[in-house]
Scaffold this motif. Structure first.
Motif, PDB file in Angstrom:
ATOM      1  N   ALA A   7       0.833  -1.209   0.000  1.00 41.97           N
ATOM      2  CA  ALA A   7       0.000   0.000   0.000  1.00 41.97           C
ATOM      3  C   ALA A   7       0.866   1.256   0.000  1.00 41.97           C
ATOM      4  N   VAL A   8       1.963   1.232   0.752  1.00 40.36           N
ATOM      5  CA  VAL A   8       2.862   2.395   0.804  1.00 40.36           C
ATOM      6  C   VAL A   8       3.478   2.647  -0.573  1.00 40.36           C
ATOM      7  N   ALA A   9       3.953   1.586  -1.206  1.00 40.10           N
ATOM      8  CA  ALA A   9       4.565   1.743  -2.537  1.00 40.10           C
ATOM      9  C   ALA A   9       3.535   2.286  -3.530  1.00 40.10           C
ATOM     10  N   GLN A  10       2.325   1.735  -3.447  1.00 42.30           N
ATOM     11  CA  GLN A  10       1.272   2.146  -4.385  1.00 42.30           C
ATOM     12  C   GLN A  10       0.885   3.609  -4.154  1.00 42.30           C
ATOM     13  N   ALA A  11       0.676   3.980  -2.883  1.00 42.03           N
ATOM     14  CA  ALA A  11       0.287   5.363  -2.573  1.00 42.03           C
ATOM     15  C   ALA A  11       1.399   6.333  -2.956  1.00 42.03           C
ATOM     16  N   THR A  12       2.646   5.909  -2.795  1.00 38.24           N
ATOM     17  CA  THR A  12       3.773   6.788  -3.136  1.00 38.24           C
ATOM     18  C   THR A  12       3.725   7.154  -4.623  1.00 38.24           C
ATOM     19  N   THR A  13       3.350   6.195  -5.463  1.00 36.01           N
ATOM     20  CA  THR A  13       3.238   6.463  -6.897  1.00 36.01           C
ATOM     21  C   THR A  13       1.947   7.195  -7.237  1.00 36.01           C
ATOM     22  N   ASP A  14       0.842   6.757  -6.628  1.00 38.44           N
ATOM     23  CA  ASP A  14      -0.478   7.207  -7.078  1.00 38.44           C
ATOM     24  C   ASP A  14      -0.915   8.553  -6.502  1.00 38.44           C
ATOM     25  N   VAL A  15      -0.629   8.822  -5.224  1.00 39.13           N
ATOM     26  CA  VAL A  15      -1.185  10.055  -4.627  1.00 39.13           C
ATOM     27  C   VAL A  15      -0.596  11.299  -5.268  1.00 39.13           C
ATOM     28  N   PRO A  16       0.687  11.505  -5.467  1.00 33.16           N
ATOM     29  CA  PRO A  16       1.805  10.735  -4.934  1.00 33.16           C
ATOM     30  C   PRO A  16       2.240  11.256  -3.559  1.00 33.16           C
ATOM     31  N   LEU A  17       3.033  10.412  -2.881  1.00 31.37           N
ATOM     32  CA  LEU A  17       3.674  10.843  -1.635  1.00 31.37           C
ATOM     33  C   LEU A  17       5.112  11.221  -1.950  1.00 31.37           C
TER      34      LEU A  17
ATOM     35  N   PRO B  24       8.969  10.864  -1.563  1.00 34.61           N
ATOM     36  CA  PRO B  24       9.879   9.849  -1.015  1.00 34.61           C
ATOM     37  C   PRO B  24      10.599  10.438   0.199  1.00 34.61           C
ATOM     38  N   ASN B  25      10.320   9.861   1.362  1.00 34.27           N
ATOM     39  CA  ASN B  25      10.789  10.484   2.611  1.00 34.27           C
ATOM     40  C   ASN B  25      11.597   9.551   3.486  1.00 34.27           C
ATOM     41  N   THR B  26      12.057   8.408   2.941  1.00 30.16           N
ATOM     42  CA  THR B  26      12.849   7.511   3.781  1.00 30.16           C
ATOM     43  C   THR B  26      14.308   7.577   3.336  1.00 30.16           C
ATOM     44  N   VAL B  27      15.092   8.280   4.122  1.00 31.00           N
ATOM     45  CA  VAL B  27      16.501   8.519   3.804  1.00 31.00           C
ATOM     46  C   VAL B  27      17.361   7.608   4.672  1.00 31.00           C
ATOM     47  N   ASP B  28      18.229   6.818   4.032  1.00 34.51           N
ATOM     48  CA  ASP B  28      19.138   5.979   4.815  1.00 34.51           C
ATOM     49  C   ASP B  28      20.091   6.886   5.591  1.00 34.51           C
ATOM     50  N   PRO B  29      20.123   6.741   6.916  1.00 35.09           N
ATOM     51  CA  PRO B  29      20.917   7.695   7.713  1.00 35.09           C
ATOM     52  C   PRO B  29      22.423   7.560   7.494  1.00 35.09           C
ATOM     53  N   LEU B  30      22.870   6.435   6.957  1.00 34.73           N
ATOM     54  CA  LEU B  30      24.309   6.256   6.745  1.00 34.73           C
ATOM     55  C   LEU B  30      24.740   6.638   5.341  1.00 34.73           C
ATOM     56  N   THR B  31      23.939   6.275   4.343  1.00 34.98           N
ATOM     57  CA  THR B  31      24.336   6.562   2.959  1.00 34.98           C
ATOM     58  C   THR B  31      23.712   7.850   2.423  1.00 34.98           C
TER      59      THR B  31
ATOM     60  N   VAL C 241      12.914   5.465  -3.415  1.00 38.57           N
ATOM     61  CA  VAL C 241      11.878   6.140  -4.215  1.00 38.57           C
ATOM     62  C   VAL C 241      10.472   5.711  -3.808  1.00 38.57           C
ATOM     63  N   ASP C 242      10.354   4.547  -3.111  1.00 42.55           N
ATOM     64  CA  ASP C 242       9.031   3.996  -2.825  1.00 42.55           C
ATOM     65  C   ASP C 242       8.630   4.123  -1.350  1.00 42.55           C
ATOM     66  N   ASN C 243       9.393   4.888  -0.588  1.00 44.59           N
ATOM     67  CA  ASN C 243       9.137   5.054   0.859  1.00 44.59           C
ATOM     68  C   ASN C 243       9.314   3.754   1.636  1.00 44.59           C
ATOM     69  N   LEU C 244      10.091   2.827   1.053  1.00 47.67           N
ATOM     70  CA  LEU C 244      10.321   1.556   1.733  1.00 47.67           C
ATOM     71  C   LEU C 244      11.808   1.356   2.028  1.00 47.67           C
ATOM     72  N   GLY C 245      12.477   2.424   2.415  1.00 43.87           N
ATOM     73  CA  GLY C 245      13.866   2.307   2.840  1.00 43.87           C
ATOM     74  C   GLY C 245      13.954   1.439   4.091  1.00 43.87           C
ATOM     75  N   ARG C 246      15.169   1.104   4.500  1.00 41.84           N
ATOM     76  CA  ARG C 246      15.299   0.102   5.568  1.00 41.84           C
ATOM     77  C   ARG C 246      14.614   0.536   6.870  1.00 41.84           C
TER      78      ARG C 246
ATOM     79  N   TRP D 124      20.123  12.887  -5.686  1.00 48.96           N
ATOM     80  CA  TRP D 124      19.717  13.362  -4.357  1.00 48.96           C
ATOM     81  C   TRP D 124      18.259  13.065  -4.034  1.00 48.96           C
ATOM     82  N   GLY D 125      17.465  12.719  -5.056  1.00 45.61           N
ATOM     83  CA  GLY D 125      16.052  12.428  -4.841  1.00 45.61           C
ATOM     84  C   GLY D 125      15.177  13.667  -4.974  1.00 45.61           C
ATOM     85  N   MET D 126      13.865  13.429  -4.984  1.00 47.94           N
ATOM     86  CA  MET D 126      12.884  14.492  -5.227  1.00 47.94           C
ATOM     87  C   MET D 126      12.968  15.619  -4.205  1.00 47.94           C
TER      88      MET D 126
END
Lengths: 289, 198
Positions: free
Chosen positions: A92-102, A104-111, A116-121, B150-152
């Motif tokens: 649902a998160v991946a779908q909403a990220t594309t469709d709404v869209p949302l 992309p807000n999940t940033v890996d804190p180390l890298t 792109v799909d809001n499903l980062g670790r 860098w992303g959106m």
């Protein structure tokens, strides 16, 4: 095919959460608008209310920060969907990220890489609470980053009580100035282990504006903090006024004798929430948050 | 009645802006957040040319929600992010690139205040969370830089805006600062409130 109905309801709830402000929050903003006397504050609240209206009509995110997606699950122990729910939420998160869209807000804190799909670790963030019954209730809290950056874990002196709690919260509200997008909603977790204080504080934001804790002493504390926060003069957007805080919700748990955690979790004025109920037969519906 | 400025603006115009003025802007705005600030300053230090000229434009602290359409982009929500995060790099950024307006929310620190005075620029507030309104003022996306890497959110979006506002000037080149005035009020209120808590 019922898994699809669960995913569809969750994706729909995510869309609603970011495009439609819950009615209790909207009412609180309208009340604030009616009570403000400062022209600057009135002007800010007018813009926020107009923005909520435009977002709802156009079906677009009312704020570009569509948040880190937090899921609080009250999981009926006899539901047959517990094993499938995590993957339903991820889809649902991946779908909403594309469709709404949302955003992309999940940033890996180390890298520093943003998935792109809001499903980062580690994401989406799911907290499970096992309850009796066969329904599963999924509460969604898209948590904005600017206000979460203003959240704090405070370790209070142990030989203290409500007075120090109130002071700590009011000091913090004043220090936040306009950075957390006031008028804010404050979640408090009083006591517990350190982890529990922030958990309780965040979860308290799901209670809904106007609700009061069942314990009258805690309810009184909520009222007092709300009143004092609104006398700081921070005001909408930090530009001054009588509305700094829309509501305060506190939850309490016992603490260790040597440790007094106070979790302060701030929501911006756009306290976005949504809720889905998944029934045992796999039907799922979006309900009022 | 709000005064509409056509970007780019010159130093004289930027210096004429005062705390309390309400304006809107038309023309070119570029977004830059934490990553873009650092990377553009790195490019500047290495003598590399930027893919666009920021001079005279409005720097917008914003990471929009954008949707791809017909080989281009549509901006759906584009409110400001918390400007204070950019404070460590903003004075150098202003000195290097000379945008004449910084748009954000929550205000900035002493370093930026000094840089506004030195270079001739102003800081304007747009209400945080008002992303849907802001997006309505974006006429088109001219370009986007750094999107792949860098992303959106952190990418630099070059936007043509039409009467984007109302923008409230909250920090100006003459040392005016609405946040400083507000901070003094709040400190006074807080001292009185703390005595009441018992």
């Amino acid at each position: 095919m019922t898994r699809q109905s669960i995913e569809a309801a969750l994706a729909n709830a995510l869309r609603q959460a970011v495009t439609r402000l819950p009615t209790d929050v909207l009412s609180a903003l309208e009340r604030a608008r009616a009570e403000e006397t400062s022209p600057l504050a009135v002007g800010q609240l007018d813009i926020l209310l107009e923005n909520v209206d435009i977002a709802r009509r156009a079906g677009v995110p009312l704020c570009q920060d569509t948040g880190l997606l937090l899921f609080y699950v009250d999981a009926g122990a006899r539901s047959p969907w517990l094993g499938a729910l995590r993957s339903c939420i991820e889809s649902a998160v991946a779908q909403a990220t594309t469709d709404v869209p949302l955003r992309p807000n999940t940033v890996d804190p180390l890298t520093g890489v943003s998935a792109v799909d809001n499903l980062g670790r580690g994401m989406p963030w799911i907290r499970w609470n096992l309850v009796d019954g066969d329904d599963v209730v999924v509460s969604i809290l898209p948590k904005g980053g600017g206000s979460d950056a203003a959240s704090r874990l405070v370790m209070l002196p142990c030989d203290t009580g409500p007075v120090e709690i109130v002071r700590a919260v009011i000091d913090h509200v004043a220090a936040c100035e306009g950075k957390a997008c006031p008028p804010m909603v404050i979640g408090l977790g009083i006591g517990g282990p350190a982890e529990g204080a922030l958990f309780l504080a965040t979860r308290a934001l799901l209670r809904g504006l106007g609700s009061r804790h069942a314990d009258p002493d805690v309810a009184e504390l909520e009222d007092e903090i709300l009143d004092l926060a609104n006398r700081t003069g921070v005001g909408p957007a930090g530009l001054g006024g009588a509305t700094t805080c829309l509501d305060v919700h506190a939850e309490v748990a016992c603490r260790h004798p040597a440790c007094f955690p106070l979790g302060i979790v701030i929501s911006c004025w756009a306290e976005r929430r949504a809720k889905v109920v998944v029934h045992a037969d796999g039907s799922a519906e979006v309900v009022a948050p | 009645m709000t005064h509409n400025l056509h970007l780019p603006i010159d130093e004289f115009t930027a210096r004429s802006l005062r705390v309390g003025n309400v304006i809107s802007v038309s023309g070119t705005v570029f977004t830059a957040r934490d990553v873009a600030h650092r990377r553009l300053l790195e490019a500047h230090a290495e003598g590399r040319r930027l893919p666009f000229d920021p001079a005279g434009l409005a720097l917008y602290h914003c990471g929009p929600v954008a949707r791809p359409v017909d080989g281009g982009w549509s901006i759906l929500s584009a409110g400001p992010t918390t400007s204070a995060r950019m404070e460590p790099l903003e004075p150098r950024f202003l000195a290097a690139f000379h945008p004449r307006l910084v748009i954000g929310k929550g205000g900035m620190g002493d370093g930026t205040q000094a840089a506004l005075a030195q270079g001739g620029a102003a800081y304007a507030h747009f209400p945080g969370g008002a992303g849907a309104i802001a997006a309505r003022h974006v006429a088109r996306v001219r370009a986007v830089h750094g999107l792949e890497e860098w992303g959106m959110t952190e990418a630099i979006w070059i936007l043509d805006v039409d009467r984007f506002g109302p923008l409230l000037i909250t920090m100006d080149s003459a040392g005016g600062n609405l946040y400083r005035d507000r901070r003094a009020d709040v400190a006074r209120n807080l001292a009185a409130l703390r005595k009441r808590i018992r």
